[in-house]
Write a protein that holds these residues in place. Structure first.
Motif, mmCIF file in Angstrom:
data_model
loop_
_atom_site.group_PDB
_atom_site.id
_atom_site.type_symbol
_atom_site.label_atom_id
_atom_site.label_comp_id
_atom_site.label_asym_id
_atom_site.label_seq_id
_atom_site.Cartn_x
_atom_site.Cartn_y
_atom_site.Cartn_z
ATOM 1 N N VAL A 26 -5.300 2.587 3.094
ATOM 2 C CA VAL A 26 -4.844 3.642 3.992
ATOM 3 C C VAL A 26 -5.976 3.958 4.963
ATOM 4 C CG1 VAL A 26 -4.109 6.055 4.162
ATOM 5 C CG2 VAL A 26 -3.280 4.617 2.271
ATOM 6 N N GLY A 27 -5.651 3.915 6.265
ATOM 7 C CA GLY A 27 -6.635 4.266 7.272
ATOM 8 C C GLY A 27 -6.510 5.723 7.698
ATOM 9 N N GLU A 28 -5.276 6.153 7.914
ATOM 10 C CA GLU A 28 -5.033 7.520 8.386
ATOM 11 C C GLU A 28 -3.578 7.881 8.099
ATOM 12 O OE1 GLU A 28 -5.402 10.016 12.582
ATOM 13 O OE2 GLU A 28 -5.365 7.836 12.631
ATOM 14 N N ASN A 69 4.564 11.931 8.183
ATOM 15 C CA ASN A 69 5.280 10.789 7.609
ATOM 16 C C ASN A 69 4.900 9.455 8.260
ATOM 17 O OD1 ASN A 69 6.501 11.341 10.007
ATOM 18 N ND2 ASN A 69 8.589 11.201 9.251
ATOM 19 N N LEU A 70 3.805 9.426 9.004
ATOM 20 C CA LEU A 70 3.277 8.180 9.566
ATOM 21 C C LEU A 70 1.934 7.872 8.914
ATOM 22 C CD1 LEU A 70 3.970 8.549 13.393
ATOM 23 C CD2 LEU A 70 5.188 7.112 11.752
ATOM 24 N N VAL A 71 1.775 6.636 8.503
ATOM 25 C CA VAL A 71 0.525 6.231 7.877
ATOM 26 C C VAL A 71 0.070 4.915 8.502
ATOM 27 C CG1 VAL A 71 1.668 5.076 5.943
ATOM 28 C CG2 VAL A 71 -0.674 5.849 5.683
ATOM 29 N N VAL A 112 0.858 -1.192 0.000
ATOM 30 C CA VAL A 112 0.000 0.000 0.000
ATOM 31 C C VAL A 112 0.892 1.239 0.000
ATOM 32 C CG1 VAL A 112 -1.672 1.353 1.334
ATOM 33 C CG2 VAL A 112 -1.980 -1.117 1.094
ATOM 34 N N VAL A 113 1.938 1.221 0.822
ATOM 35 C CA VAL A 113 2.878 2.344 0.866
ATOM 36 C C VAL A 113 3.530 2.535 -0.499
ATOM 37 C CG1 VAL A 113 5.071 3.159 1.855
ATOM 38 C CG2 VAL A 113 3.287 2.219 3.348
ATOM 39 N N PHE A 114 4.055 1.465 -1.085
ATOM 40 C CA PHE A 114 4.733 1.572 -2.377
ATOM 41 C C PHE A 114 3.808 2.170 -3.434
ATOM 42 C CE2 PHE A 114 6.957 -2.660 -1.156
ATOM 43 C CZ PHE A 114 7.805 -1.999 -0.285
#
Length: 167
Positions: A106-108, A112-114, A71-73
């Motif tokens: 993605v929830g929140e 720089n924090l997810v 998800v980040v990528f």
């Protein structure tokens, strides 16, 4: 539905336990984008059991962590690291099931924090495991220079193919 192209295939030294399709004992996960979600249909294998015909909880946590990184990528076009993870187990995942479905989104996000929310369901659609993974996102330049991240593209596909993770 779009297949997410693995940007590390062919990179020297790439041996990810979660997503390297050539890793002999790895999970060999493949990922797809469906709107806001990243999904993976994965086949549980007997060598990953904890109890008889039951997928080990640590493997379930690894599956959740891996899909979260994708998800980040894909959604942030960078890489990062897990800083916190919470897992709740609701019902057993059977190693005898033909597949399980993982869905993450993605929830929140706070700077720089997810937080990535993950659900693992059996073939009947019943929720088996739920996870919340907090990732620290790297600046894009660091992801490129330190982790060889060149971007995460997709290609069109008709539907979700057979489960990944085959032996």
């Amino acid at each position: 539905m779009k297949k997410i192209i693995n940007p590390w295939q062919g990179v020297d030294g790439y041996h990810c336990y979660g997503c390297d399709p050539g890793h002999a004992c790895g999970l060999r996960m493949e990922f797809y984008e469906d709107g806001e979600e990243v999904i993976c249909r994965w086949r549980p294998r007997p060598e990953y059991q904890g109890w008889v015909n039951t997928l080990h909880g640590g493997i379930q946590a690894t599956l959740a962590d891996e899909i979260s990184s994708w998800v980040v990528f894909r959604k942030f076009q960078t890489s990062g690291v897990t800083s916190k993870m919470e897992v709740r187990y609701f019902r057993p995942v059977r190693t005898t099931d033909a597949w399980i479905d993982l869905r993450a989104r993605v929830g929140e996000q706070r700077r720089n924090l997810v937080r990535i929310d993950v659900r693992i369901a059996n073939p009947d659609g019943e929720l088996c495991t739920q996870a919340s993974c907090t990732y620290f996102l790297f600046p894009k330049e660091r992801a490129r220079t330190d982790f060889h991240f060149s971007g995460c593209d997709v290609e069109e596909t008709d539907s979700l193919p057979a489960p990944s993770g085959e032996a």
